[in-house]
Write a protein that holds these residues in place. Structure first.
Motif, mmCIF file in Angstrom:
data_model
loop_
_atom_site.group_PDB
_atom_site.id
_atom_site.type_symbol
_atom_site.label_atom_id
_atom_site.label_comp_id
_atom_site.label_asym_id
_atom_site.label_seq_id
_atom_site.Cartn_x
_atom_site.Cartn_y
_atom_site.Cartn_z
ATOM 1 N N ILE A 12 1.282 -12.191 -11.543
ATOM 2 C CA ILE A 12 0.174 -11.748 -12.391
ATOM 3 C C ILE A 12 -0.958 -12.770 -12.345
ATOM 4 O O ILE A 12 -2.127 -12.416 -12.186
ATOM 5 C CB ILE A 12 0.651 -11.517 -13.839
ATOM 6 N N LEU A 13 -0.628 -14.049 -12.464
ATOM 7 C CA LEU A 13 -1.642 -15.102 -12.426
ATOM 8 C C LEU A 13 -2.344 -15.148 -11.076
ATOM 9 O O LEU A 13 -3.550 -15.384 -11.009
ATOM 10 C CB LEU A 13 -1.024 -16.460 -12.752
ATOM 11 N N SER A 14 -1.606 -14.901 -10.015
ATOM 12 C CA SER A 14 -2.201 -14.881 -8.684
ATOM 13 C C SER A 14 -3.211 -13.738 -8.563
ATOM 14 O O SER A 14 -4.307 -13.911 -8.022
ATOM 15 C CB SER A 14 -1.103 -14.738 -7.629
ATOM 16 N N LYS A 15 -2.854 -12.582 -9.099
ATOM 17 C CA LYS A 15 -3.756 -11.423 -9.075
ATOM 18 C C LYS A 15 -5.009 -11.712 -9.897
ATOM 19 O O LYS A 15 -6.128 -11.418 -9.464
ATOM 20 C CB LYS A 15 -3.024 -10.202 -9.625
ATOM 21 N N VAL A 16 -4.841 -12.303 -11.069
ATOM 22 C CA VAL A 16 -5.987 -12.659 -11.914
ATOM 23 C C VAL A 16 -6.857 -13.676 -11.198
ATOM 24 O O VAL A 16 -8.088 -13.558 -11.179
ATOM 25 C CB VAL A 16 -5.517 -13.205 -13.284
ATOM 26 N N ASP A 17 -6.239 -14.673 -10.574
ATOM 27 C CA ASP A 17 -6.988 -15.696 -9.853
ATOM 28 C C ASP A 17 -7.838 -15.080 -8.745
ATOM 29 O O ASP A 17 -9.001 -15.439 -8.579
ATOM 30 C CB ASP A 17 -6.024 -16.744 -9.268
ATOM 31 N N GLU A 18 -7.270 -14.142 -7.996
ATOM 32 C CA GLU A 18 -8.033 -13.472 -6.934
ATOM 33 C C GLU A 18 -9.257 -12.768 -7.507
ATOM 34 O O GLU A 18 -10.345 -12.841 -6.933
ATOM 35 C CB GLU A 18 -7.144 -12.449 -6.217
ATOM 36 N N GLN A 19 -9.078 -12.076 -8.621
ATOM 37 C CA GLN A 19 -10.191 -11.346 -9.228
ATOM 38 C C GLN A 19 -11.249 -12.293 -9.790
ATOM 39 O O GLN A 19 -12.444 -12.018 -9.688
ATOM 40 C CB GLN A 19 -9.669 -10.410 -10.312
ATOM 41 N N LEU A 20 -10.816 -13.405 -10.377
ATOM 42 C CA LEU A 20 -11.768 -14.395 -10.881
ATOM 43 C C LEU A 20 -12.588 -14.980 -9.738
ATOM 44 O O LEU A 20 -13.814 -15.082 -9.824
ATOM 45 C CB LEU A 20 -11.046 -15.511 -11.635
ATOM 46 N N MET A 22 -9.344 -10.333 -17.675
ATOM 47 C CA MET A 22 -8.050 -10.537 -18.332
ATOM 48 C C MET A 22 -7.539 -9.225 -18.927
ATOM 49 O O MET A 22 -6.371 -8.872 -18.746
ATOM 50 C CB MET A 22 -8.159 -11.613 -19.415
ATOM 51 N N GLU A 23 -8.404 -8.492 -19.613
ATOM 52 C CA GLU A 23 -7.986 -7.226 -20.216
ATOM 53 C C GLU A 23 -7.622 -6.198 -19.154
ATOM 54 O O GLU A 23 -6.698 -5.401 -19.346
ATOM 55 C CB GLU A 23 -9.073 -6.693 -21.152
ATOM 56 N N ARG A 24 -8.314 -6.219 -18.036
ATOM 57 C CA ARG A 24 -8.005 -5.312 -16.926
ATOM 58 C C ARG A 24 -6.600 -5.559 -16.370
ATOM 59 O O ARG A 24 -5.980 -4.669 -15.806
ATOM 60 C CB ARG A 24 -9.052 -5.509 -15.829
ATOM 61 N N GLU A 71 -5.933 -22.543 -13.336
ATOM 62 C CA GLU A 71 -6.277 -23.686 -14.186
ATOM 63 C C GLU A 71 -7.582 -24.320 -13.705
ATOM 64 O O GLU A 71 -7.818 -24.456 -12.514
ATOM 65 C CB GLU A 71 -5.159 -24.724 -14.149
ATOM 66 N N ASN A 72 -8.432 -24.675 -14.645
ATOM 67 C CA ASN A 72 -9.737 -25.309 -14.416
ATOM 68 C C ASN A 72 -10.799 -24.357 -13.883
ATOM 69 O O ASN A 72 -11.904 -24.797 -13.582
ATOM 70 C CB ASN A 72 -9.625 -26.542 -13.514
ATOM 71 N N THR A 73 -10.495 -23.072 -13.762
ATOM 72 C CA THR A 73 -11.518 -22.100 -13.392
ATOM 73 C C THR A 73 -12.542 -22.030 -14.518
ATOM 74 O O THR A 73 -12.183 -22.045 -15.690
ATOM 75 C CB THR A 73 -10.892 -20.713 -13.159
ATOM 76 N N VAL A 74 -13.813 -21.969 -14.156
ATOM 77 C CA VAL A 74 -14.899 -21.917 -15.141
ATOM 78 C C VAL A 74 -15.643 -20.600 -14.948
ATOM 79 O O VAL A 74 -16.053 -20.263 -13.830
ATOM 80 C CB VAL A 74 -15.849 -23.125 -14.963
#
Length: 125
Positions: free
Chosen positions: A108-116, A22-24, A9-12
């Motif tokens: 899943i959100l944690s994995k996405v957050d790491e990649q972001l 996200m698609e990955r 949340e709040n990532t820009v």
């Protein structure tokens, strides 16, 4: 159900790398966007009959235009929804989400957050 125990949340981030990440991770943007907002959904199958869960990550443009493909997106609080065939998806807390589904969504959100974060750090160099 709001999933507030994550750092996404709040990532820009620019729209194009956000969509790529996200698609990955299995999310679909499809036609779920307009000039100011984007919505990514991830379908999560369930053992219950006629029930499907959806992990939704939405954001809005703080700069630019989503339609042009050139926008800076700020991510909102992710949601976990439960699809009731044939009525639609409900995102309320009262849906009674199984613990294993919530934990999977959080992983899943944690994995996405790491990649972001990794992408943002590499861009800053």
């Amino acid at each position: 159900m709001k999933l507030e125990n994550n750092n996404i949340e709040n990532t820009v981030l620019d729209l194009q790398p956000l969509t790529y990440i996200m698609e990955r991770n299995g999310f679909v943007l499809a036609g779920q966007w307009d000039y100011e907002r984007v919505t990514y959904d991830l379908k999560m199958n369930a053992p219950e009959k006629n029930i499907t869960y959806y992990l939704r990550v939405s954001g809005y443009a703080i700069e630019g235009d989503v339609d042009s493909g050139k926008a800076v997106i700020k991510i909102l609080t992710p949601l976990l929804g439960k699809h009731h065939y044939p009525h639609g998806v409900e995102y309320g807390e009262e849906e009674g989400f199984p613990k294993n589904v919530v934990e999977k969504a959080e992983r899943i959100l944690s994995k996405v957050d790491e990649q972001l974060k990794q992408f943002i750090e590499e861009e800053a160099k």
